[in-house]
Design a protein around this motif. Sequence first.
Motif, PDB file in Angstrom:
ATOM      1  N   GLU A  21       0.835  -1.213   0.000  1.00  0.00           N
ATOM      2  CA  GLU A  21       0.000   0.000   0.000  1.00  0.00           C
ATOM      3  C   GLU A  21       0.868   1.262   0.000  1.00  0.00           C
ATOM      4  OE1 GLU A  21      -2.968   0.333   3.150  1.00  0.00           O
ATOM      5  OE2 GLU A  21      -3.078   2.500   2.782  1.00  0.00           O
ATOM      6  N   GLN A  22       1.901   1.228   0.833  1.00  0.00           N
ATOM      7  CA  GLN A  22       2.833   2.365   0.923  1.00  0.00           C
ATOM      8  C   GLN A  22       3.485   2.641  -0.448  1.00  0.00           C
ATOM      9  OE1 GLN A  22       6.189   1.378   3.401  1.00  0.00           O
ATOM     10  NE2 GLN A  22       5.433   2.766   4.988  1.00  0.00           N
ATOM     11  N   CYS A  36       2.350   1.827  -3.400  1.00  0.00           N
ATOM     12  CA  CYS A  36       1.347   2.333  -4.349  1.00  0.00           C
ATOM     13  C   CYS A  36       1.130   3.833  -4.171  1.00  0.00           C
ATOM     14  CB  CYS A  36       0.017   1.602  -4.168  1.00  0.00           C
ATOM     15  SG  CYS A  36       0.074  -0.103  -4.709  1.00  0.00           S
ATOM     16  N   ARG A  37       1.099   4.273  -2.915  1.00  0.00           N
ATOM     17  CA  ARG A  37       0.919   5.712  -2.660  1.00  0.00           C
ATOM     18  C   ARG A  37       2.139   6.486  -3.157  1.00  0.00           C
ATOM     19  NH1 ARG A  37      -3.234   6.730   1.062  1.00  0.00           N
ATOM     20  NH2 ARG A  37      -3.818   4.973   2.396  1.00  0.00           N
ATOM     21  N   ALA A  38       3.322   5.998  -2.792  1.00  0.00           N
ATOM     22  CA  ALA A  38       4.552   6.723  -3.127  1.00  0.00           C
ATOM     23  C   ALA A  38       4.751   6.791  -4.639  1.00  0.00           C
ATOM     24  CB  ALA A  38       5.752   6.035  -2.473  1.00  0.00           C
ATOM     25  N   LEU A  40      -6.392  -2.254  -0.533  1.00  0.00           N
ATOM     26  CA  LEU A  40      -5.989  -1.277  -1.550  1.00  0.00           C
ATOM     27  C   LEU A  40      -7.187  -0.442  -1.977  1.00  0.00           C
ATOM     28  CD1 LEU A  40      -3.575  -3.499  -3.692  1.00  0.00           C
ATOM     29  CD2 LEU A  40      -2.943  -1.693  -2.066  1.00  0.00           C
ATOM     30  N   ILE A  98      -7.001   2.801  -4.142  1.00  0.00           N
ATOM     31  CA  ILE A  98      -6.123   2.258  -5.192  1.00  0.00           C
ATOM     32  C   ILE A  98      -6.876   1.122  -5.895  1.00  0.00           C
ATOM     33  CG2 ILE A  98      -3.904   1.124  -5.651  1.00  0.00           C
ATOM     34  CD1 ILE A  98      -3.171   2.395  -2.722  1.00  0.00           C
ATOM     35  N   ALA A 106      -8.069   2.196   0.300  1.00  0.00           N
ATOM     36  CA  ALA A 106      -7.109   3.309   0.259  1.00  0.00           C
ATOM     37  C   ALA A 106      -7.237   4.097  -1.051  1.00  0.00           C
ATOM     38  CB  ALA A 106      -5.689   2.764   0.421  1.00  0.00           C
ATOM     39  N   ARG A 153       2.338   6.472  -6.955  1.00  0.00           N
ATOM     40  CA  ARG A 153       1.092   6.869  -7.635  1.00  0.00           C
ATOM     41  C   ARG A 153       0.638   5.766  -8.612  1.00  0.00           C
ATOM     42  NH1 ARG A 153       2.837  10.054 -10.792  1.00  0.00           N
ATOM     43  NH2 ARG A 153       4.941  10.221 -10.228  1.00  0.00           N
TER      44      ARG A 153
END
Length: 429
Positions: free
Chosen positions: A55-56, A58-60, A82, A87, A85, A62
């Motif tokens: 998850e981290q 995917c955020r970082a 996901l 995603i 969040a 994008r």
Amino acid sequence: MRILVIGSGGREHALCWAIAASPLCDKLFCAPGNAGIAGEAECVPIAATDAARIEQFCRAERIDFVVVGPEQPLVDGLVDRLEAAGIAAFGPGRAAAALEGSKGFAKDFCARHGIPTAAYRRFGDAEGARAYVDETHRRSGGAPLVIKADGLAAGKGVTIARSRGEAHAAVEAAMVDGRFGAAGAELVIEEFLEGEEASFFALVDGAHALALAGAQDHKAVGEGDTGANTGGMGAYSPAPCLTPVIEAEVMARIIRPTVAGMAAEGRPFKGVLFAGLMLTDSGPKLIEYNVRFGDPECQVLMMRLKSDLLPALLAARDGVLRDFDLRWRAEAALCVVMAAKGYPGEPLKGTEIRGLGDAAHDDAVTIFHAGTRAAGGRILADGGRVLGVTALGRDVAEAQRRAYAAVDRIRWPEGFCRRDIGWRALRRG
Ligand code: AMP
Ligand code: GLY
């Protein structure tokens, strides 16, 4: 789009190979990937089951879309996490992945919805299971029984017990010795089905199912389908035993009722629904559900898929599969798995594989990596199943000839493969 594929096997190499070819894909990552996948995607050293770090990441980075290959993260609820969040992710959520995560759930579900499958009973204690073994043995006059751990057991949780003693030993191993850990705390004991096995795949968007091509794999480690069970030593598509009439029956009696039943129970299924089938004299029956592509079936399906895979996966995730269509090559594809000596027990690791470039010279051949790592320009074996040597051909016979011609160019004395992949299809002529 920025895409992340989760997994590290031959299936994920085939998925990355197909997704990387899509014009919609701008950047492809794979966690954790392998040495072959590194040719298609940027590999990131995050385990498939490390949901927090995925998850981290995917955020970082994008990430726009995550495609989950293996069953464990699906059963653990990676897609729910996901999606919560924000995603987008391909694959079933935890509630729907129970079709594979709990064989007891799957069997009760089939019973509730009239889906044809082997007669069964569920057991939560060894005493009840033992008594049932004795009772059925008396009643049936010694027909084989199939004993299954309820949860995920990496393909090792099923025993075909041909005698009362074997059945008792299987109950003992799971429930007393704890061989499969928590996965074996509950058992399903079911009737033995006779027939030819086939793998049927459908893409599902929660409400609609789109049939993919059929396939057959070879689960046993030895030629003639003998010896220990493995994840799959080879596969081919199409499967001649899955005639259009049988495919229509599978859609009508198994796939569509499953999709409708899951939606009605508040567990809408999205992703790949993989029905392991037994084609019996009284019609196709479900052996088990899987909630993902098969490995090595995915390798042959991706070779035969003419359409862009990525929009189909997105349509399944978005719930708009109803008007979707996919085009397949008329040619056959066949995949020969090369495994490290010792597999499916303790495979020899770290041995060098040479000749891969030479072997992939034929345009009709693609070598998918299943368990490899790169070390200073060399490719080393790093798992049980190591390579999936896959070829297209006019028919299964030609695909088989090309695949074995490529296998014969690979210089890896510590590896082995079966030499008879495709025999059931060839026997039919
Ligand atoms: P599964 O992990 O449920 O796919 O089972 C592994 C293998 O065991 C299957 O691919 C079949 O070859 C065999 N098997 C499972 N259930 C049955 C059954 N009820 N009758 C005959 N064979 C079965
Ligand atoms: N090849 C069978 C499976 O992926 O479960």
